[in-house]
Design an enzyme around this catalytic site. Sequence first.
Site, PDB file in Angstrom:
ATOM      1  N   PHE A 280     -10.231  -4.604  10.736  1.00  0.00           N
ATOM      2  CA  PHE A 280     -11.567  -4.621  10.166  1.00  0.00           C
ATOM      3  C   PHE A 280     -11.121  -4.962   8.653  1.00  0.00           C
ATOM      4  O   PHE A 280     -10.280  -4.999   8.159  1.00  0.00           O
ATOM      5  CB  PHE A 280     -11.915  -3.203  10.241  1.00  0.00           C
ATOM      6  CG  PHE A 280     -10.841  -2.338   9.818  1.00  0.00           C
ATOM      7  CD1 PHE A 280     -10.765  -1.623   8.633  1.00  0.00           C
ATOM      8  CD2 PHE A 280     -10.355  -1.379  11.071  1.00  0.00           C
ATOM      9  CE1 PHE A 280      -9.957  -0.573   8.174  1.00  0.00           C
ATOM     10  CE2 PHE A 280      -9.362  -0.721  10.548  1.00  0.00           C
ATOM     11  CZ  PHE A 280      -8.868  -0.135   9.136  1.00  0.00           C
TER      12      PHE A 280
ATOM     13  N   TYR B  39       0.740  -1.134  -0.152  1.00  0.00           N
ATOM     14  CA  TYR B  39       0.079  -0.090   0.087  1.00  0.00           C
ATOM     15  C   TYR B  39       1.031   1.478   0.018  1.00  0.00           C
ATOM     16  O   TYR B  39       0.366   2.160  -0.454  1.00  0.00           O
ATOM     17  CB  TYR B  39      -0.983  -0.002   1.077  1.00  0.00           C
ATOM     18  CG  TYR B  39      -1.933  -1.128   1.000  1.00  0.00           C
ATOM     19  CD1 TYR B  39      -2.950  -0.891   0.159  1.00  0.00           C
ATOM     20  CD2 TYR B  39      -2.046  -2.315   1.813  1.00  0.00           C
ATOM     21  CE1 TYR B  39      -3.997  -1.747  -0.144  1.00  0.00           C
ATOM     22  CE2 TYR B  39      -3.039  -3.396   1.422  1.00  0.00           C
ATOM     23  CZ  TYR B  39      -4.032  -3.191   0.610  1.00  0.00           C
ATOM     24  OH  TYR B  39      -4.720  -4.144   0.321  1.00  0.00           O
TER      25      TYR B  39
END
Length: 405
Positions: free
Chosen positions: A405, A121
């Site tokens: 999450f 990322y």
Amino acid sequence: MTDVVVPGADDFDEIAGLLALAFHETPDQELLAVERSVFEPERCLLVRDGATAVAHAGAFTRDLAVPGGSVPAAHVTMVSVLPTHRRRGLLTGLMRRQLRDIRDAGREPVAVLWASEGRIYPRFGYGLAAQGVTIGCDTTELRLPEPASAPGTLRLDRPGPHQPELARLYDRARAGRPGWSSRDERWWGYVLADVKSRRSGATERRVLLHEGPDGLDGYALYRTTDDWDAAGPRGEVRVDEVVTTEPEAYLALWRLLLSVDLTRRLSYRGAVDEPLLRLVNEPRRLRAQLTDTLWVRLVDVPAALAARRYATELDVVIEVTDELLPENTGRWRLVGGPAEATCTASTEPAGLACDVRCLGELFLGGAGLAALAAAGRLREVRPGTLAAAGPAFGWDRAPAAMETF
């Protein structure tokens, strides 16, 4: 990349199947029912090859605690590409489209995620904003100090009936802990769901509650395992969360967790400034290992930098580059302190220069300016700016992540 669509609620099972393949899991109906409860199809992007779902990226709508406040943050999740469709630019296309959509919506100045691999990322502008420590220890020789005052009351129960009081305590603690995400009713249902396929041989989840003079001031969520060898019991305590607002509650919870009958081991993922590291008689026995947790991407640089507070008074011009969101490229004058902050476009000479990824690393107060400069991630344009501005970007608590999450 073709056929990028915003899926509907009916596409959930197909997306779940794609994720199961990508993350080497077997779909479980009980778990899927829990995950469906927080699914936001309108925030998802799905790529099809013909009729087959081959790539996906989604986001949850939650707030993120930051130094001195809280900010709406796109919680990026469910990112995957089918093994047969790797190396075709699908992930790059999805991440670029997602960032553009978030920016254009204008609601969330930052995005945040957990990275399956840390090398993925940064190329999209995400910076490592929070780290944690994983603890996997033998508890037999660990000792904690005796309480300095009269102990409170400990109670043990199933978590579900206590959800409202857990939520109130969590919100009080979250206000001072950068990196913790907000939890509405749906998210509390998700967090407390006790899916059998996720127990990995452990018991159902239990909650340990601590009540002080003013009521509930601490809780711990944990499981245990049943394990024996020729020398006797070797069970493990698997701690999921420890939330407290008082030091006395923290000590009381950990005194019990480290001494549960018939257990000899404990595992936990905590913060880098976890008080337990300072409380135990032999810190090495905790076998704490540093790990990355939250990665942050500033989507709207001036809005994000103005949304947090700063430990000391600050007035600095930062020259920022952002290849994916050119609106962020430019010079920004950041003026702030413990009470307020502003960030506006500037034509003044820059004191510091960096890319947007570096700002993500700084955003939650967990990275130092000097360390980033030493790593070549940040450049001091005007001598003396690092020393003058450095203390302002820190905070009294290290950033931490409470849940994936």
